[in-house]
Design a protein around this motif. Structure first.
Motif, short mmCIF file in Angstrom:
data_model
loop_
_atom_site.label_atom_id
_atom_site.label_comp_id
_atom_site.label_asym_id
_atom_site.label_seq_id
_atom_site.Cartn_x
_atom_site.Cartn_y
_atom_site.Cartn_z
N ILE A 1 0.86 -1.18 0.00
CA ILE A 1 0.00 0.00 0.00
C ILE A 1 0.90 1.23 0.00
CG2 ILE A 1 -1.71 1.33 1.28
CD1 ILE A 1 -2.73 -1.25 2.48
N GLN A 2 0.66 2.12 -0.95
CA GLN A 2 1.32 3.42 -0.96
C GLN A 2 0.28 4.52 -0.93
OE1 GLN A 2 4.19 4.13 -4.04
NE2 GLN A 2 5.48 2.39 -3.47
N LEU A 3 0.55 5.54 -0.13
CA LEU A 3 -0.28 6.74 -0.07
C LEU A 3 0.58 7.94 -0.39
CD1 LEU A 3 -2.40 6.10 3.17
CD2 LEU A 3 -2.96 5.53 0.81
N PHE A 4 0.13 8.78 -1.30
CA PHE A 4 0.86 9.98 -1.70
C PHE A 4 2.26 9.61 -2.21
CE2 PHE A 4 -1.87 11.01 1.95
CZ PHE A 4 -2.79 11.84 1.32
N GLY A 5 2.37 8.44 -2.85
CA GLY A 5 3.64 8.03 -3.46
C GLY A 5 4.65 7.45 -2.51
N ALA A 6 4.24 7.14 -1.27
CA ALA A 6 5.19 6.61 -0.29
C ALA A 6 4.50 5.53 0.55
CB ALA A 6 5.70 7.73 0.61
N PRO A 7 5.28 4.64 1.17
CA PRO A 7 4.68 3.66 2.07
C PRO A 7 3.98 4.36 3.23
CG PRO A 7 6.94 3.06 1.52
CD PRO A 7 6.73 4.45 1.01
N LEU A 8 2.98 3.70 3.77
CA LEU A 8 2.21 4.26 4.87
C LEU A 8 3.09 4.36 6.12
CD1 LEU A 8 -0.56 5.19 5.87
CD2 LEU A 8 -1.12 2.82 6.35
N ASP A 9 3.27 5.59 6.63
CA ASP A 9 4.05 5.81 7.86
C ASP A 9 3.39 6.92 8.65
OD1 ASP A 9 4.68 8.13 6.48
OD2 ASP A 9 6.72 7.50 5.97
N SER A 10 4.04 7.38 9.71
CA SER A 10 3.44 8.40 10.58
C SER A 10 3.20 9.70 9.84
CB SER A 10 4.33 8.64 11.80
OG SER A 10 5.64 9.04 11.40
N ALA A 11 4.06 10.02 8.87
CA ALA A 11 3.89 11.27 8.13
C ALA A 11 2.64 11.21 7.25
CB ALA A 11 5.12 11.56 7.28
N THR A 12 2.45 10.08 6.54
CA THR A 12 1.28 9.97 5.69
C THR A 12 0.00 9.81 6.52
OG1 THR A 12 1.74 7.60 5.44
CG2 THR A 12 2.49 9.05 3.68
N ARG A 13 0.09 9.17 7.68
CA ARG A 13 -1.09 9.04 8.54
C ARG A 13 -1.60 10.41 8.96
NH1 ARG A 13 1.87 4.77 11.12
NH2 ARG A 13 1.01 2.73 10.57
N GLY A 14 -0.70 11.37 9.12
CA GLY A 14 -1.11 12.71 9.51
C GLY A 14 -1.90 13.44 8.44
N ARG A 15 -1.92 12.90 7.23
CA ARG A 15 -2.68 13.53 6.13
C ARG A 15 -4.03 12.85 5.90
NH1 ARG A 15 1.40 14.01 1.12
NH2 ARG A 15 -0.30 15.32 0.35
N ILE A 16 -4.38 11.91 6.80
CA ILE A 16 -5.59 11.11 6.64
C ILE A 16 -6.62 11.48 7.69
CG2 ILE A 16 -6.55 8.77 6.69
CD1 ILE A 16 -3.73 7.77 5.92
N GLY A 17 -7.87 11.65 7.27
CA GLY A 17 -9.00 11.74 8.19
C GLY A 17 -9.83 10.48 8.06
N TYR A 18 -10.24 9.90 9.19
CA TYR A 18 -10.85 8.57 9.16
C TYR A 18 -12.09 8.55 10.05
CZ TYR A 18 -11.11 3.44 9.95
OH TYR A 18 -11.52 2.14 10.05
N LEU A 19 -13.21 8.15 9.44
CA LEU A 19 -14.45 7.89 10.18
C LEU A 19 -14.68 6.39 10.19
CD1 LEU A 19 -17.13 8.72 11.57
CD2 LEU A 19 -18.13 8.86 9.28
N PRO A 20 -14.41 5.70 11.31
CA PRO A 20 -14.68 4.26 11.37
C PRO A 20 -16.18 4.00 11.42
CG PRO A 20 -13.18 4.99 13.14
CD PRO A 20 -13.80 6.21 12.54
#
Length: 283
Positions: free
Chosen positions: A68-87
């Protein structure tokens, strides 16, 4: 061509069962790309893997295999900070007030206290909960809890918004709020992944759909391509009386067509709730 916001490459997710003696596959071989600014829908029955895929995208779980890549990079703490999530299950601390819960969630995202308070107050106002800012979440109805969930997902102005069954349990004011927030996300170029088993909700909101069945991709394409019936066209007609409608049906039959259904047009439940909610703009 811009990098996809989401890249899934042969993603599997399975879980141990029977005391770890066997594995149960929840997702198998999921591959997809989602372009920036897309509102991307996940469609499928309960148990098809929609929530599992969203948890993987949110970083709440890891894939068993695949990438899984988000914004062209593997999912890490930096990319998690760009995500909003409604479970789907709204797992927020019930003993906290709405305001205190937003302060906690915002601090976990690295936001400053002043920014949290400003953003939090604005979002609670937008979702119709400003009067309940100091009310414990345990006293919220399910519809209010879902509206709070929308507010917390947007608190840090994410670039990627993950919404798991956002209309499930939503009250009438919430449908209006959800529609406005999705319209705003589209205008801002925010990428949205929206899961639902309600085709009306997906048709109204989504640019593309991914159909999941038994944890596998069954179809992918535009909303019309995935949900449409090959060889059939739906035609909605207004301002003709019954005599003229019968003449039109005869005209279709004479030319080799077939009228499959003729009934008064109705609104979907999503359209009904949004149009009749307090504050909705009437046509």
């Amino acid at each position: 061509m811009p990098l996809p916001v989401i890249l899934l490459d042969s993603v599997d997710r399975d879980y141990p069962c029977l005391w770890g003696l066997r594995r149960r596959a929840a997702l198998t071989g999921i591959s997809a790309k989602v372009a920036p600014g897309t509102i991307f829908g996940l469609l499928g029955p309960n148990g098809s893997g929609k929530s599992t895929l969203l948890r993987l995208l949110a970083g709440a779980e890891r894939p068993t295999r695949g990438e899984i890549q988000l914004f062209g990079a593997p999912l890490d703490s930096a990319t998690r900070g760009r995500i909003g999530y409604l479970p789907e299950d709204s797992p927020f601390p019930a003993e906290l007030s709405a305001q205190a819960a937003l302060e906690l969630l915002g601090s976990l995202q690295g936001m400053g206290r002043g920014e949290i308070r400003r953003q939090g107050a604005e979002l609670l106002e937008r979702v119709g909960l400003s009067a309940e800012a100091r009310t414990p979440l345990s006293r919220f109805s399910r519809g209010m809890a879902r509206r709070f969930g929308l507010a917390q997902a947007l608190l840090h102005s994410p670039d990627l918004l993950l919404l798991d069954e956002p209309s499930a349990g939503l009250d009438a004011p919430g449908f209006l709020v959800l529609g406005e927030l999705l319209d705003e996300a589209r205008a801002l170029g925010t990428t949205v992944v929206l899961s639902s088993h309600d085709k009306d909700e997906l048709l109204l909101n989504c640019d593309e759909l991914l159909l999941l069945l038994d944890g596998r991709v069954a179809a992918r394409g535009s909303s019309a391509a995935v949900l449409g019936r090959p060889g059939a066209t739906q035609l909605e007609i207004a301002d003709l009386d019954q005599v003229r409608l019968q003449e039109l049906e005869s005209w279709v039959t004479e030319r080799g067509g077939r009228v499959v259904q003729s009934a008064p047009a109705s609104r979907s439940l999503v359209e009904l709730y949004r149009s009749e909610a307090p504050g909705a703009r009437r046509p």
